[in-house]
Scaffold this active site. Structure first.
Site, PDB file in Angstrom:
ATOM      1  N   THR A   1     -33.818  28.290  11.144  1.00  0.00           N
ATOM      2  CA  THR A   1     -33.171  28.930  10.000  1.00  0.00           C
ATOM      3  C   THR A   1     -32.148  28.011   9.332  1.00  0.00           C
ATOM      4  OG1 THR A   1     -31.673  30.755   9.428  1.00  0.00           O
ATOM      5  CG2 THR A   1     -31.539  29.942  11.664  1.00  0.00           C
ATOM      6  N   ASP A   2     -31.878  28.292   8.062  1.00  0.00           N
ATOM      7  CA  ASP A   2     -30.822  27.547   7.347  1.00  0.00           C
ATOM      8  C   ASP A   2     -29.430  27.885   7.887  1.00  0.00           C
ATOM      9  OD1 ASP A   2     -30.654  30.152   6.357  1.00  0.00           O
ATOM     10  OD2 ASP A   2     -30.626  29.576   4.243  1.00  0.00           O
ATOM     11  N   GLU A   3     -29.315  29.007   8.606  1.00  0.00           N
ATOM     12  CA  GLU A   3     -27.974  29.446   9.053  1.00  0.00           C
ATOM     13  C   GLU A   3     -27.334  28.486  10.035  1.00  0.00           C
ATOM     14  OE1 GLU A   3     -27.508  33.553  10.009  1.00  0.00           O
ATOM     15  OE2 GLU A   3     -28.939  34.197   8.506  1.00  0.00           O
TER      16      GLU A   3
ATOM     17  N   LYS B   1     -29.761  29.629  17.552  1.00  0.00           N
ATOM     18  CA  LYS B   1     -30.850  28.893  16.880  1.00  0.00           C
ATOM     19  C   LYS B   1     -30.496  27.399  16.811  1.00  0.00           C
ATOM     20  CE  LYS B   1     -34.122  30.249  15.239  1.00  0.00           C
ATOM     21  NZ  LYS B   1     -35.481  30.530  15.799  1.00  0.00           N
TER      22      LYS B   1
ATOM     23  N   TYR C   1     -26.031  34.419  16.559  1.00  0.00           N
ATOM     24  CA  TYR C   1     -27.441  34.165  16.206  1.00  0.00           C
ATOM     25  C   TYR C   1     -27.634  32.715  15.792  1.00  0.00           C
ATOM     26  CZ  TYR C   1     -31.509  33.777  13.151  1.00  0.00           C
ATOM     27  OH  TYR C   1     -32.669  33.343  12.552  1.00  0.00           O
TER      28      TYR C   1
HETATM   29  P1  NAD Z   1     -38.535  39.291  13.962  1.00  0.00           P
HETATM   30  O1  NAD Z   1     -37.300  39.782  14.645  1.00  0.00           O
HETATM   31  O2  NAD Z   1     -39.174  40.107  12.910  1.00  0.00           O
HETATM   32  O3  NAD Z   1     -39.669  38.997  15.051  1.00  0.00           O
HETATM   33  C1  NAD Z   1     -39.407  38.390  16.270  1.00  0.00           C
HETATM   34  C2  NAD Z   1     -40.663  38.530  17.131  1.00  0.00           C
HETATM   35  O4  NAD Z   1     -40.416  37.847  18.376  1.00  0.00           O
HETATM   36  C3  NAD Z   1     -41.000  39.968  17.496  1.00  0.00           C
HETATM   37  O5  NAD Z   1     -42.377  40.193  17.368  1.00  0.00           O
HETATM   38  C4  NAD Z   1     -40.559  40.092  18.942  1.00  0.00           C
HETATM   39  O6  NAD Z   1     -41.303  41.058  19.669  1.00  0.00           O
HETATM   40  C5  NAD Z   1     -40.797  38.689  19.444  1.00  0.00           C
HETATM   41  N1  NAD Z   1     -39.959  38.355  20.596  1.00  0.00           N
HETATM   42  C6  NAD Z   1     -38.617  38.532  20.723  1.00  0.00           C
HETATM   43  N2  NAD Z   1     -38.204  38.118  21.937  1.00  0.00           N
HETATM   44  C7  NAD Z   1     -39.310  37.637  22.571  1.00  0.00           C
HETATM   45  C8  NAD Z   1     -39.521  37.045  23.850  1.00  0.00           C
HETATM   46  N3  NAD Z   1     -38.510  36.884  24.716  1.00  0.00           N
HETATM   47  N4  NAD Z   1     -40.773  36.654  24.178  1.00  0.00           N
HETATM   48  C9  NAD Z   1     -41.799  36.825  23.311  1.00  0.00           C
HETATM   49  N5  NAD Z   1     -41.653  37.400  22.092  1.00  0.00           N
HETATM   50  C10 NAD Z   1     -40.424  37.791  21.727  1.00  0.00           C
HETATM   51  O7  NAD Z   1     -38.136  37.855  13.428  1.00  0.00           O
HETATM   52  P2  NAD Z   1     -38.618  37.111  12.103  1.00  0.00           P
HETATM   53  O8  NAD Z   1     -37.742  37.524  10.974  1.00  0.00           O
HETATM   54  O9  NAD Z   1     -40.073  37.226  11.995  1.00  0.00           O
HETATM   55  O10 NAD Z   1     -38.211  35.605  12.471  1.00  0.00           O
HETATM   56  C11 NAD Z   1     -39.152  34.751  13.122  1.00  0.00           C
HETATM   57  C12 NAD Z   1     -38.522  33.386  13.322  1.00  0.00           C
HETATM   58  O11 NAD Z   1     -38.149  32.840  12.068  1.00  0.00           O
HETATM   59  C13 NAD Z   1     -37.243  33.422  14.155  1.00  0.00           C
HETATM   60  O12 NAD Z   1     -37.238  32.286  14.982  1.00  0.00           O
HETATM   61  C14 NAD Z   1     -36.124  33.343  13.126  1.00  0.00           C
HETATM   62  O13 NAD Z   1     -34.975  32.729  13.666  1.00  0.00           O
HETATM   63  C15 NAD Z   1     -36.770  32.484  12.067  1.00  0.00           C
HETATM   64  N6  NAD Z   1     -36.282  32.683  10.695  1.00  0.00           N
HETATM   65  C16 NAD Z   1     -36.193  33.927  10.165  1.00  0.00           C
HETATM   66  C17 NAD Z   1     -35.792  34.089   8.832  1.00  0.00           C
HETATM   67  C18 NAD Z   1     -35.715  35.448   8.190  1.00  0.00           C
HETATM   68  O14 NAD Z   1     -35.263  35.543   7.048  1.00  0.00           O
HETATM   69  N7  NAD Z   1     -36.156  36.526   8.835  1.00  0.00           N
HETATM   70  C19 NAD Z   1     -35.467  32.967   8.074  1.00  0.00           C
HETATM   71  C20 NAD Z   1     -35.564  31.697   8.660  1.00  0.00           C
HETATM   72  C21 NAD Z   1     -35.985  31.564   9.969  1.00  0.00           C
HETATM   73  O1  TDX Z   2     -26.655  46.556   5.370  1.00  0.00           O
HETATM   74  C1  TDX Z   2     -26.456  45.385   5.006  1.00  0.00           C
HETATM   75  N1  TDX Z   2     -25.541  45.145   4.016  1.00  0.00           N
HETATM   76  C2  TDX Z   2     -25.247  43.890   3.577  1.00  0.00           C
HETATM   77  O2  TDX Z   2     -24.404  43.718   2.685  1.00  0.00           O
HETATM   78  C3  TDX Z   2     -27.148  44.259   5.591  1.00  0.00           C
HETATM   79  C4  TDX Z   2     -28.160  44.476   6.682  1.00  0.00           C
HETATM   80  C5  TDX Z   2     -26.847  43.008   5.125  1.00  0.00           C
HETATM   81  N2  TDX Z   2     -25.920  42.818   4.155  1.00  0.00           N
HETATM   82  C6  TDX Z   2     -25.659  41.456   3.686  1.00  0.00           C
HETATM   83  C7  TDX Z   2     -25.350  40.425   4.747  1.00  0.00           C
HETATM   84  C8  TDX Z   2     -25.922  39.152   4.152  1.00  0.00           C
HETATM   85  O3  TDX Z   2     -24.975  38.586   3.260  1.00  0.00           O
HETATM   86  O4  TDX Z   2     -26.876  41.005   3.079  1.00  0.00           O
HETATM   87  C9  TDX Z   2     -27.124  39.621   3.343  1.00  0.00           C
HETATM   88  C10 TDX Z   2     -28.450  39.478   4.078  1.00  0.00           C
HETATM   89  O5  TDX Z   2     -28.284  40.050   5.357  1.00  0.00           O
HETATM   90  P1  TDX Z   2     -29.472  40.056   6.438  1.00  0.00           P
HETATM   91  O6  TDX Z   2     -30.678  40.684   5.841  1.00  0.00           O
HETATM   92  O7  TDX Z   2     -28.927  40.614   7.707  1.00  0.00           O
HETATM   93  O8  TDX Z   2     -29.800  38.498   6.562  1.00  0.00           O
HETATM   94  P2  TDX Z   2     -28.900  37.245   6.988  1.00  0.00           P
HETATM   95  O9  TDX Z   2     -27.733  37.639   7.769  1.00  0.00           O
HETATM   96  O10 TDX Z   2     -28.682  36.437   5.744  1.00  0.00           O
HETATM   97  O11 TDX Z   2     -29.944  36.486   7.977  1.00  0.00           O
HETATM   98  C11 TDX Z   2     -31.336  36.405   7.610  1.00  0.00           C
HETATM   99  O12 TDX Z   2     -31.653  35.156   7.059  1.00  0.00           O
HETATM  100  C12 TDX Z   2     -31.754  34.061   7.912  1.00  0.00           C
HETATM  101  C13 TDX Z   2     -32.245  36.709   8.793  1.00  0.00           C
HETATM  102  O13 TDX Z   2     -31.877  37.940   9.362  1.00  0.00           O
HETATM  103  C14 TDX Z   2     -32.221  35.622   9.808  1.00  0.00           C
HETATM  104  O14 TDX Z   2     -33.158  35.878  10.843  1.00  0.00           O
HETATM  105  C15 TDX Z   2     -32.593  34.344   9.138  1.00  0.00           C
HETATM  106  O15 TDX Z   2     -32.500  33.294  10.037  1.00  0.00           O
END
Ligand code: NAD
Ligand code: TDX
Length: 358
Positions: free
Chosen positions: A139-141, A168, A164
């Site tokens: 992630t960019d975070e 990562k 988190y």
């Molecule tokens: P998600 O939470 O939707 O899915 C996570 C998946 O991993 C689930 O299916 C869960 O069952 C599985 N999992 C969790 N713990 C596990 C374990 N111990 N063993 C096997 N499986 C397990 O997450 P996502 O949003 O799909 O993110 C996927 C990846 O991308 C993550 O590594 C996250 O850090 C990264 N990422 C997410 C975002 C975003 O915006 N959501 C952005 C950049 C990077």
């Molecule tokens: O109820 C809310 N109200 C609110 O203001 C929630 C859930 C979020 N927010 C804000 C927090 C953040 O500024 O919205 C923005 C986005 O929040 P999230 O959806 O929780 O995402 P963020 O914290 O930016 O992280 C996401 O992007 C990077 C993903 O959850 C991560 O898995 C990914 O790595």
């Protein structure tokens, strides 16, 4: 690596193990791959099915003859190793993680366990089976929070601010160290905020859309001016596919949406879309906006410079934020059965308990 018709070196991708393939992005990647005519390989979806994992996400989208699901933990070295051996895995695409920042603030332990120890076990398996190439999804975070200008590049310093992002960042460091020390074959990508269908409704966009549909408050943290760079999830899947096939071993690639939006203006767009898609009154929806206590340590701004993956691998976002958000809202309106299944009352109680009205 072999060579493609364009001359770019391409990896052999015959048997992929996708960790976290039942989650939001992992399932998008599996659906994407089975739509690619030039993908003839097999996929093992290796997922523990935590609260965020849902097999409905890949239902009907896989070629059963080339797909297998294994319910197991990435922290379980023996099962992971055995699965890789039995399935002749040549590539691991590692998505599995705990992914929600708010949960990491309340309970960091699961994040250290899955994201750090889990990635360590994945790396130990690859160290033992060095013919496997590992792509690590991050992630960019990990780069921390930006001021009003600038964007994260691949060489930005790591400055994670939440449990988190720290977990990562630790996993990224382990991947780098295993490549450097043991010569393990890796690539990794750091992507901005994803949105699209099948996202668990704890994240901002699905949470807001569902709350609007149900007439519930729209909880905005702090002043609502935190900025995120939004990428449609299928574009992330495509970026990973590009890196997997032709990315340089040992390299990292940043992936962004070129779509920076502060949370409040994003919410206004969502309100407009929900109003036009459902006939609900826009002003009624706006009255649901509720400012709540800020997220502790809330990062102010993320923006990702994708020029490396664009220049080296020809990556381009196919979805702009206007069409992407509308498609996403429509999907949530039309997929009530999915929503009911993934949801439990527990999340809402947790949210109310932890984010009191200001
Ligand atoms: P998600 O939470 O939707 O899915 C996570 C998946 O991993 C689930 O299916 C869960 O069952 C599985 N999992 C969790 N713990 C596990 C374990 N111990 N063993 C096997 N499986 C397990 O997450 P996502 O949003 O799909 O993110 C996927 C990846 O991308 C993550 O590594 C996250 O850090 C990264 N990422 C997410 C975002 C975003 O915006 N959501 C952005 C950049 C990077
Ligand atoms: O109820 C809310 N109200 C609110 O203001 C929630 C859930 C979020 N927010 C804000 C927090 C953040 O500024 O919205 C923005 C986005 O929040 P999230 O959806 O929780 O995402 P963020 O914290 O930016 O992280 C996401 O992007 C990077 C993903 O959850 C991560 O898995 C990914 O790595």
């Amino acid at each position: 690596m072999t060579t493609s018709s364009t001359g770019a070196p391409q990896r052999k991708l015959g048997s992929l193990l996708v960790t976290g393939g039942a989650g939001f992005i992992g399932s998008s990647f599996i659906r994407y791959l089975f739509r690619q005519p030039d993908f003839g390989g097999r996929i093992v979806n290796y997922d523990l099915l935590t609260y965020a994992g849902n097999l409905d996400n890949v239902e009907g989208a896989v070629d059963a003859a080339r797909y297998k699901f294994v319910r197991a933990d990435i922290c379980d070295f023996d099962t992971l190793l055995k699965t890789c051996e039995q399935e002749n895995v040549d590539t691991i695409v590692h998505f599995a993680a705990e992914s929600h920042v708010d949960r990491s603030i309340l309970g960091p332990s699961a994040f250290v366990q899955t994201n750090v120890i889990g990635t360590f076990q994945v790396l130990e398996v690859v160290r033992k089976l060095p013919s496997i190439h590992l792509h690590h999804v991050s992630t960019d975070e990990v780069f921390g929070s930006l001021g009003p200008t600038g964007a994260f590049t691949e060489s930005s310093p790591y400055q994670p601010n939440s449990p988190y992002s720290a977990s990562k960042a630790a996993s990224d460091h382990l991947v780098r160290a295993y490549a450097h020390t043991y010569g393990v074959s890796t690539t990794h990508s750091n992507c901005s905020n994803n949105y699209g269908p099948f996202q668990f409704p704890e994240k901002l966009i699905p949470l807001m859309v569902l709350n609007m549909l149900e007439g519930r408050p729209l909880p905005v943290y702090g002043d609502g001016m935190n900025v995120r760079d939004w990428l449609y999830v299928d574009d992330h899947a495509e970026a990973i596919w590009l890196v997997l096939r032709s990315g340089k071993t040992g390299e990292s690639y940043n992936v962004g949406g070129r779509a920076e939006l502060a949370n409040l203006p994003l919410l206004e767009r969502l309100i407009d879309i929900v109003a036009s898609e459902t006939g609900r009154d826009r002003e009624d929806l706006r009255r649901l906006i509720t400012f709540v206590k800020d997220r502790p340590g809330h990062d102010r701004r993320y923006a990702v410079d994708s020029s490396k993956i664009e220049a080296e691998l020809g990556f381009r976002q196919r979805h702009n934020v206007d069409t992407g958000l509308r498609e996403t809202v429509r999907w949530y309106i039309q997929n009530n059965a999915w929503i009911e299944r993934v949801r439990s009352g527990a999340y809402r109680e947790w949210l109310d308990a932890n984010y009191a009205k200001r």
